[in-house]
Design a protein around this motif. Structure first.
Motif, PDB file in Angstrom:
ATOM      1  N   PRO A   1      12.318   5.425   0.924  1.00 27.26           N
ATOM      2  CA  PRO A   1      11.820   5.838   2.244  1.00 27.26           C
ATOM      3  C   PRO A   1      12.942   5.778   3.281  1.00 27.26           C
TER       4      PRO A   1
ATOM      5  N   SER B   1       0.812  -1.224   0.000  1.00 29.12           N
ATOM      6  CA  SER B   1       0.000   0.000   0.000  1.00 29.12           C
ATOM      7  C   SER B   1       0.845   1.272   0.000  1.00 29.12           C
ATOM      8  N   GLU B   2       2.157   1.130   0.219  1.00 30.72           N
ATOM      9  CA  GLU B   2       3.043   2.298   0.230  1.00 30.72           C
ATOM     10  C   GLU B   2       3.276   2.809  -1.193  1.00 30.72           C
ATOM     11  N   ASN B   3       3.448   4.142  -1.323  1.00 31.94           N
ATOM     12  CA  ASN B   3       3.669   4.755  -2.644  1.00 31.94           C
ATOM     13  C   ASN B   3       4.973   4.277  -3.274  1.00 31.94           C
ATOM     14  N   TRP B   4       5.993   4.024  -2.430  1.00 31.90           N
ATOM     15  CA  TRP B   4       7.293   3.655  -2.958  1.00 31.90           C
ATOM     16  C   TRP B   4       7.346   2.232  -3.505  1.00 31.90           C
TER      17      TRP B   4
ATOM     18  N   PHE C   1      12.421   8.418  -4.281  1.00 25.67           N
ATOM     19  CA  PHE C   1      11.368   7.543  -3.768  1.00 25.67           C
ATOM     20  C   PHE C   1      11.783   6.713  -2.554  1.00 25.67           C
TER      21      PHE C   1
ATOM     22  N   TYR D   1       5.413   0.655  -5.788  1.00 26.26           N
ATOM     23  CA  TYR D   1       5.300   0.607  -7.252  1.00 26.26           C
ATOM     24  C   TYR D   1       6.490   1.292  -7.926  1.00 26.26           C
ATOM     25  N   ALA D   2       7.040   2.291  -7.251  1.00 27.95           N
ATOM     26  CA  ALA D   2       8.260   2.921  -7.758  1.00 27.95           C
ATOM     27  C   ALA D   2       9.415   1.921  -7.749  1.00 27.95           C
TER      28      ALA D   2
ATOM     29  N   SER E   1      15.488   8.749  -9.320  1.00 27.76           N
ATOM     30  CA  SER E   1      14.296   8.091  -8.772  1.00 27.76           C
ATOM     31  C   SER E   1      14.603   7.340  -7.478  1.00 27.76           C
TER      32      SER E   1
END
Length: 282
Positions: free
Chosen positions: A168, A58-61, A166, A63-64, A162
């Motif tokens: 964390p 569920s974290e944004n990173w 990205f 998919y990055a 990137s």
């Protein structure tokens, strides 16, 4: 600065291992796959919290990280093609000159400082990379497949930018693990397809060399990201120092360990590298 030093030494070790691949007839692609598996394992071992798949998906990173894994192995193949079609020097210059992309990104997006001394240091760093990378009697051909070094330049720059943007702070080992895991899966599929088509045999040497490569590969990324997160240091300065130091140290390592020929241009490049590091650091 200890993190930056460890990153430079780890990246130089990657260069040494690739040289040893040729000496001991190691299958590069097979070793690369074991490298990614090992690098992924390093991140999992260093992650000191319970791994909850639902939470980090569920974290944004997340998919990055998947996208970066695809980029990692794609740009590696582009680098190999560039070296074959345009020459090793062109591949080296294109990949290292890409540091200008995260530098400009840091100045524009992160509002990092910019002044005459810093700009001069960055310009000297780029010149140092070019002079240090050019080898005597190298067959540099830019007219054929010119798109390859351009893709390599842009891809390498996007990867550096990137990863820094990205990554964390708390889940750094897991972030890197996912990147290397994605790259490893793609590499494993590529090796399997290649083995099926050409009936290529497995080379047992790929395992120890791949493991060694994975450890230093993970270390180079981990320590670079740790250096980028040290208070008081800007990303534009860190990327400049890191890239130019890797080129200079790798050049000297080639001289000491493999008796490579260093031209007068290379020595000038090493000298400019030291000057640029001093200017950017101060």
């Amino acid at each position: 600065m200890i993190y930056l030093l460890l990153s430079v030494l780890s990246s130089t070790a990657i260069f040494v291992l690739f040289k040893l691949f040729n000496k001991y007839n190691v299958d590069t692609l097979q070793a690369i796959v074991f490298n990614y598996i090992t690098a992924c394992s390093c991140g999992i071992l260093l992650y000191n919290k319970p791994i909850n798949i639902d939470s980090f998906i569920s974290e944004n990173w997340f998919y990055a990280a998947l996208g970066l894994g695809f980029l990692f192995i794609s740009i590696f193949n582009v680098m190999a093609l560039t070296a074959q079609k345009n020459g090793l020097s062109v591949a080296s210059v294109a990949s290292k000159m890409s540091m200008i992309i995260p530098i400009v990104f840091g100045i524009i997006v992160y509002n990092e400082s910019i002044g005459f001394q810093k700009v001069l240091g960055i310009i000297l760093a780029l010149l140092a990379v070019y002079l240090t990378s050019i080898k005597p009697k190298s067959n540099v051909v830019l007219t054929k497949t010119i798109y390859l070094p351009i893709i390599l330049f842009l891809g390498s720059g996007v990867i550096d930018t990137s990863v820094n943007h990205f990554a964390p702070k708390g889940n750094l080992p897991l972030f890197l693990s996912i990147i290397f895991a994605c790259a490893g899966v793609i590499g494993l599929v590529s090796v399997s397809v290649k083995a099926t088509k050409s009936k290529q045999k497995f080379n047992p040497k790929s395992i120890p060399f791949g493991i060694a490569l994975g450890i230093v590969n993970y270390s180079s990324m981990y320590f670079l990201l740790k250096a980028l997160r040290v208070d008081g240091y800007e990303s534009s300065a860190i990327f400049t120092i890191n890239n130019v130091a890797i080129v200079a140290v790798s050049c000297l390592t080639g001289l000491l360990l493999f008796k490579e020929v260093i031209s007068s241009k290379n020595w000038i490049g090493i000298g400019l590298a030291l000057i640029s590091i001093i200017l950017v650091t101060l």
